[in-house]
Design a protein around this motif. Structure first.
Motif, PDB file in Angstrom:
ATOM      1  N   GLY A   1      49.939 -30.359  82.356  1.00  0.00           N
ATOM      2  CA  GLY A   1      49.033 -29.234  82.579  1.00  0.00           C
ATOM      3  C   GLY A   1      49.067 -28.260  81.419  1.00  0.00           C
ATOM      4  N   LEU A   2      50.266 -27.992  80.921  1.00  0.00           N
ATOM      5  CA  LEU A   2      50.404 -27.030  79.821  1.00  0.00           C
ATOM      6  C   LEU A   2      49.875 -27.590  78.499  1.00  0.00           C
ATOM      7  CD1 LEU A   2      53.932 -25.538  80.618  1.00  0.00           C
ATOM      8  CD2 LEU A   2      51.704 -24.446  80.923  1.00  0.00           C
ATOM      9  N   GLN A   3      49.858 -28.942  78.385  1.00  0.00           N
ATOM     10  CA  GLN A   3      49.360 -29.563  77.150  1.00  0.00           C
ATOM     11  C   GLN A   3      47.844 -29.797  77.184  1.00  0.00           C
ATOM     12  OE1 GLN A   3      51.791 -33.062  76.950  1.00  0.00           O
ATOM     13  NE2 GLN A   3      53.423 -32.048  75.799  1.00  0.00           N
TER      14      GLN A   3
ATOM     15  N   ILE B   1      43.590 -25.962  78.606  1.00  0.00           N
ATOM     16  CA  ILE B   1      43.748 -24.904  79.609  1.00  0.00           C
ATOM     17  C   ILE B   1      42.534 -23.970  79.630  1.00  0.00           C
ATOM     18  CG2 ILE B   1      45.165 -22.914  80.306  1.00  0.00           C
ATOM     19  CD1 ILE B   1      47.582 -24.392  79.176  1.00  0.00           C
ATOM     20  N   LEU B   2      42.162 -23.465  78.459  1.00  0.00           N
ATOM     21  CA  LEU B   2      41.075 -22.476  78.416  1.00  0.00           C
ATOM     22  C   LEU B   2      39.760 -23.053  78.946  1.00  0.00           C
ATOM     23  CD1 LEU B   2      41.494 -20.353  75.180  1.00  0.00           C
ATOM     24  CD2 LEU B   2      41.635 -19.621  77.562  1.00  0.00           C
ATOM     25  N   GLY B   3      39.443 -24.265  78.481  1.00  0.00           N
ATOM     26  CA  GLY B   3      38.201 -24.914  78.894  1.00  0.00           C
ATOM     27  C   GLY B   3      38.120 -25.064  80.403  1.00  0.00           C
ATOM     28  N   VAL B   4      39.247 -25.402  81.011  1.00  0.00           N
ATOM     29  CA  VAL B   4      39.250 -25.637  82.464  1.00  0.00           C
ATOM     30  C   VAL B   4      39.211 -24.316  83.229  1.00  0.00           C
ATOM     31  CG1 VAL B   4      40.606 -26.547  84.403  1.00  0.00           C
ATOM     32  CG2 VAL B   4      40.401 -27.862  82.304  1.00  0.00           C
ATOM     33  N   ILE B   5      40.042 -23.360  82.804  1.00  0.00           N
ATOM     34  CA  ILE B   5      40.110 -22.149  83.635  1.00  0.00           C
ATOM     35  C   ILE B   5      38.924 -21.193  83.396  1.00  0.00           C
ATOM     36  CG2 ILE B   5      42.632 -22.208  83.944  1.00  0.00           C
ATOM     37  CD1 ILE B   5      42.836 -19.901  81.963  1.00  0.00           C
ATOM     38  N   LEU B   6      38.187 -21.426  82.305  1.00  0.00           N
ATOM     39  CA  LEU B   6      37.000 -20.578  82.102  1.00  0.00           C
ATOM     40  C   LEU B   6      35.762 -21.177  82.771  1.00  0.00           C
ATOM     41  CD1 LEU B   6      37.491 -19.409  78.397  1.00  0.00           C
ATOM     42  CD2 LEU B   6      37.845 -18.105  80.495  1.00  0.00           C
ATOM     43  N   ASP B   7      35.928 -22.356  83.337  1.00  0.00           N
ATOM     44  CA  ASP B   7      34.803 -23.018  84.010  1.00  0.00           C
ATOM     45  C   ASP B   7      34.590 -22.373  85.389  1.00  0.00           C
ATOM     46  OD1 ASP B   7      32.976 -24.660  85.110  1.00  0.00           O
ATOM     47  OD2 ASP B   7      34.195 -26.493  85.034  1.00  0.00           O
TER      48      ASP B   7
ATOM     49  N   TYR C   1      38.634 -40.604  84.994  1.00  0.00           N
ATOM     50  CA  TYR C   1      39.618 -40.769  83.913  1.00  0.00           C
ATOM     51  C   TYR C   1      39.642 -39.574  82.953  1.00  0.00           C
ATOM     52  CZ  TYR C   1      39.860 -45.483  85.713  1.00  0.00           C
ATOM     53  OH  TYR C   1      40.012 -46.542  86.539  1.00  0.00           O
ATOM     54  N   ARG C   2      39.285 -38.379  83.476  1.00  0.00           N
ATOM     55  CA  ARG C   2      39.385 -37.162  82.639  1.00  0.00           C
ATOM     56  C   ARG C   2      40.767 -36.561  82.918  1.00  0.00           C
ATOM     57  NH1 ARG C   2      34.061 -34.754  84.989  1.00  0.00           N
ATOM     58  NH2 ARG C   2      34.771 -32.761  84.139  1.00  0.00           N
ATOM     59  N   PHE C   3      41.794 -37.305  82.479  1.00  0.00           N
ATOM     60  CA  PHE C   3      43.159 -36.947  82.876  1.00  0.00           C
ATOM     61  C   PHE C   3      43.635 -35.618  82.284  1.00  0.00           C
ATOM     62  CE2 PHE C   3      43.500 -41.471  84.070  1.00  0.00           C
ATOM     63  CZ  PHE C   3      43.957 -41.282  85.360  1.00  0.00           C
ATOM     64  N   ASP C   4      43.134 -35.269  81.075  1.00  0.00           N
ATOM     65  CA  ASP C   4      43.590 -34.004  80.489  1.00  0.00           C
ATOM     66  C   ASP C   4      43.083 -32.822  81.319  1.00  0.00           C
ATOM     67  OD1 ASP C   4      41.066 -34.703  79.758  1.00  0.00           O
ATOM     68  OD2 ASP C   4      41.180 -33.909  77.704  1.00  0.00           O
ATOM     69  N   GLU C   5      41.803 -32.901  81.726  1.00  0.00           N
ATOM     70  CA  GLU C   5      41.245 -31.835  82.574  1.00  0.00           C
ATOM     71  C   GLU C   5      41.918 -31.867  83.954  1.00  0.00           C
ATOM     72  OE1 GLU C   5      36.995 -31.896  82.947  1.00  0.00           O
ATOM     73  OE2 GLU C   5      36.739 -32.059  80.782  1.00  0.00           O
ATOM     74  N   ALA C   6      42.148 -33.082  84.440  1.00  0.00           N
ATOM     75  CA  ALA C   6      42.787 -33.237  85.751  1.00  0.00           C
ATOM     76  C   ALA C   6      44.173 -32.600  85.749  1.00  0.00           C
ATOM     77  CB  ALA C   6      42.884 -34.714  86.118  1.00  0.00           C
TER      78      ALA C   6
END
Lengths: 531, 238
Positions: A309-311, A314-320, A499-504
């Motif tokens: 999660g930390l890698q 972060i910004l892209g997901v939490i600003l959505d 398979y968007r594991f980074d966002e997941a």
């Protein structure tokens, strides 16, 4: 008997009958359209039922079988630095959103997970495939091994210090201790633990949906979901729901005598000072290995979630804004579900107390607990199916759909709330009922001054736990989610499926953090709410 | 003239039955003695209103209170345990005797202060029950009974768990308060010789019936029934 005095329980029972009965009625009415013979002779359905039972049985045996030596290790080593924290860690999988834990498990044991990378590098064994039965078993053990440890630890707490002293004077070996002292105590806890875990695995949804990996590894719950969401075959889903209902009700009824309120313990009341084998080096090493291995097994996926999660972006997901809309929906569902569950539990507990103390009906406590644990016999997915069909028939607006998800979640949370509140409320009544009667302490006055201070902490804990569980639940929300109003766990599932594991990973971290926050806020706020 | 009268009371609990006719004059202290299961606590529960008699009447000052709720009866009772709410301070526990919602007037506060002083608890009023001794807890319960200002005080072995010296002190306090407030007291005990010091009369119960009733010295000094003789022999009361 003054019936008007029993209204809180009456209201609670009415609520349960309306939701459970209403949804079952819808299922039964839809069932008339089904071709029973054709569906019952379907070999795929047979294999689904067989697999459901098989995976539940294997998961239960593995979880409890592995939990026994781990619990024994914790019981034998009752004092060491960090023990309290490690036992607390055992409670984490119970409140963790299933879908998040699955992501953590995949990170460690999945195709590109740490374990498989090690296996590939060392060449010790072929890579491990997490999808299918093996993945389901792994995830079920992840959730239920710690639960079993905490359900079994009280068995050791029940052993009096005198038994260990006696064993010491008789010179008993470790195996003799187990045979003559520990096993007799365990026998009153093992059946209940086995039944609870079997039922949890039998009705497991999110684990099987995400790790099942196709038609060969599908349970009845997942089959209902697939039939409604992908095949859009309400008639078949109806029959599957009835089969699931029949199976769960049969299992619950067959095992009813072992299903009792088991205390969840941190094993802090152990009297093992004089236990003969607790200082022996061999057993200390053996216990240390078991404790470290089980901690790693549980801790690694949790750590993986945090690291991934930390890698992640972060910004892209939490600003959505979509993330926060989903969070808002999940929070609304969680708060409504836990409030409803607490109110229904309180109503049932208050009426049970009145029946026990004023009308001399001691069986009322058990009846109330059983009424509140209806979801063991009627799983949420079955209720959800009925409500889903009802929504289809009535063309409900989106808000109502979210309300129905909250209703089903309230039923899911109710057993926890009831088992936390009812014993304390009834016990307080046993102590103070006559004193209250004599002082004229009744109704709101009694609740405010006497009952609330007694139940404040259990209510807070149950609300916190219920809120967190409901916030992270994906089962019924996934079923209902047809019109774009997704909840946070469903959003995570969609990202994993795509398979968007980074966002997941970031979404999972947000989900975990808010789950913890929900638990902490509800537990803390209600736990300190003045009378 | 009797202040508290139990007129041909009968009460059945399964196969077991209680039958009693009792008269207690105003301001008297009656010791209720008998073996376990004799019906002593049940008799007190009937007077306090926690149980309803199958037949008979309970009169206080010639008023039939049989149909009154416990909080409406001119009776207050101390139990063997759980006389105080563990989460409330001694002050609040005592204040509940004035108003069950703790909405206190100046007069109520004055009453509470006097009850605290009478039981020697003025300095401990802010403490919780767990922070005081067993004797102090029972004093607080007694102070609340005083605040309730009810003429009949029922004591269902509330001092049984105290050591003999404290028990004696509590009995003396009860006697002192009885005289000061004109209370009619019924005290249940397994130790007849201890309560004999403060009681005017003794009622001996056996298997749900009143076997003997009379002045302390006569009843205990010259027991008529073999059951009372037997009982006194085992309790050291003879």
């Amino acid at each position: 008997m003054r019936l008007s005095a029993l209204w809180p329980g009456g209201f609670a029972v009415f609520f349960l009958v309306a939701v459970v009965g209403g949804s079952l009625l819808t299922v039964v009415l839809q069932f008339r359209d089904s071709n029973l013979v054709e569906v019952l002779s379907d070999t795929y359905l047979h294999s689904v039922i067989r697999f459901t039972l098989w995976q539940a049985m294997l998961s239960t045996l593995l979880s409890v079988g592995l939990a026994l030596p781990v619990a024994r290790a914790y019981a034998r080593q009752s004092h060491f630095f960090g023990r309290h924290t490690l036992v607390m860690l055992m409670g984490l999988p119970v409140v963790m959103p299933v879908i998040v834990a699955v992501l953590g498990i995949v990170s460690i044991y999945g195709h590109n997970g740490v374990i498989n990378q090690l296996l590939r590098v060392t060449g010790v064994a072929p890579a491990f495939n997490i999808y299918g039965l093996s993945g389901i078993l792994l995830a079920h053990v992840f959730f239920n091994l710690p639960l079993a440890v905490r359900l079994l630890l009280p068995a050791w707490e029940q052993i009096p210090g005198e038994s260990w002293r006696l064993a010491n004077t008789l010179g008993m070996s470790s195996s003799q201790l187990f045979r003559f002292i520990e096993w007799p105590s365990l026998t009153s806890f093992l059946p209940g633990t086995l039944v609870i875990i079997f039922l949890l695995c039998f009705t497991s949804f999110a684990v099987v949906l995400t790790l099942g990996g196709g038609p060969n590894a599908t349970t009845v719950e997942v089959a209902i979901y697939q039939t409604l969401r992908f095949d859009f075959d309400p008639a078949r889903a109806t029959l599957l729901a009835l089969i699931q209902l029949a199976l769960c009700a049969t299992i619950a009824l067959a095992m009813i005598r072992w299903l009792r309120a088991l205390p969840i313990s941190q094993g802090l009341q152990l009297q093992t000072k004089d236990r003969p084998d607790c200082q022996a080096l061999t057993y200390r090493i053996q216990d240390a290995v078991l404790i470290v291995a089980s901690t790693l097994f549980i801790g690694l996926p949790i750590a993986a979630i945090v690291v991934a999660g930390l890698q992640g972006p972060i910004l892209g997901v939490i600003l959505d804004p979509v993330l926060w809309q989903a969070t808002g929906r999940s929070l609304g569902i969680a708060l409504l579900a836990t409030s409803l569950a607490s109110l229904v539990a309180l109503g049932l507990a208050m009426t049970a107390r009145r029946l026990v103390l004023e009308y001399r009906k001691p069986q009322a406590t058990d009846i109330a607990l059983w009424v509140g644990s209806l979801t063991l016999a009627v799983p949420p997915m079955v209720i959800g199916t009925g409500l889903f069909l009802w929504v289809l028939m009535t063309d409900m607006p989106q808000m109502t759909t979210l309300l129905l998800i909250a209703l089903v979640n309230a039923l899911m949370v109710l057993p926890y709330a009831l088992r936390s509140i009812a014993p304390v409320l009834i016990n307080s009544g046993r102590h103070y009922h006559r004193l209250c009667q004599q002082l004229g302490l009744e109704g709101w006055m009694r609740f405010r001054l006497i009952d609330w201070p007694a139940i404040r902490r259990p209510v807070a804990f149950a609300a916190g736990l219920g809120g967190a569980l409901s916030f992270g639940d994906m089962g019924v929300a996934a079923l209902f989610d047809t019109s774009g109003a997704i909840t946070l766990p469903v959003m995570l599932y969609y990202r994993m499926s795509a398979y968007r594991f980074d966002e997941a990973a970031v979404t999972a971290l947000v989900l975990v953090l808010i789950s913890v926050l929900v638990f902490w806020l509800l537990n803390r706020t209600l736990g300190r709410w003045p009378s | 003239m009797a202040f508290l009268t139990l007129e041909q009371i009968t009460f059945a609990l399964g196969d077991w039955q209680l039958r009693a006719s009792v008269q207690v004059p105003q301001g008297h202290c009656v010791a209720l003695i008998g073996a376990s299961g004799a019906g002593k606590s049940t008799l007190l529960s009937l007077i306090a209103g926690f149980e309803t008699p199958d037949r008979g009447q309970i009169l206080v000052n010639d008023v039939d209170i049989s149909s009154f709720a416990p909080s409406q009866r001119p009776v207050t009772m101390m139990f063997q345990e759980h006389n105080l709410f563990a989460h409330l301070s001694l002050y609040d526990n005592i204040a509940l005797g004035c108003h069950p919602g703790l909405k206190l007037t100046a007069t109520d506060r004055d009453t509470i202060d006097r009850a605290l002083a009478a039981t020697g608890l003025s300095e401990l009023s802010s403490r919780r029950p767990a922070d005081v001794s067993g004797g102090e807890r029972q004093r607080a319960a007694l102070a609340r009974c005083l605040c309730q200002k009810r003429p009949v005080l029922l004591l269902d072995e509330p001092f049984a768990s105290l050591d003999p010296r404290l028990r004696q002190q509590m009995h003396e306090l009860v006697d002192q308060l009885r005289r000061a407030h004109g209370l009619t007291v019924i005290v249940v005990s397994h130790l007849p010789h201890e309560v004999a010091r403060i009681a005017d009369e003794v009622i001996f119960m056996h298997e749900g019936s009143v076997k003997e009733q009379g002045p302390v010295d006569i009843t205990l000094g010259d027991p008529q029934s073999p059951e009372l003789r037997d009982y006194l022999q085992f309790t050291g009361g003879e």
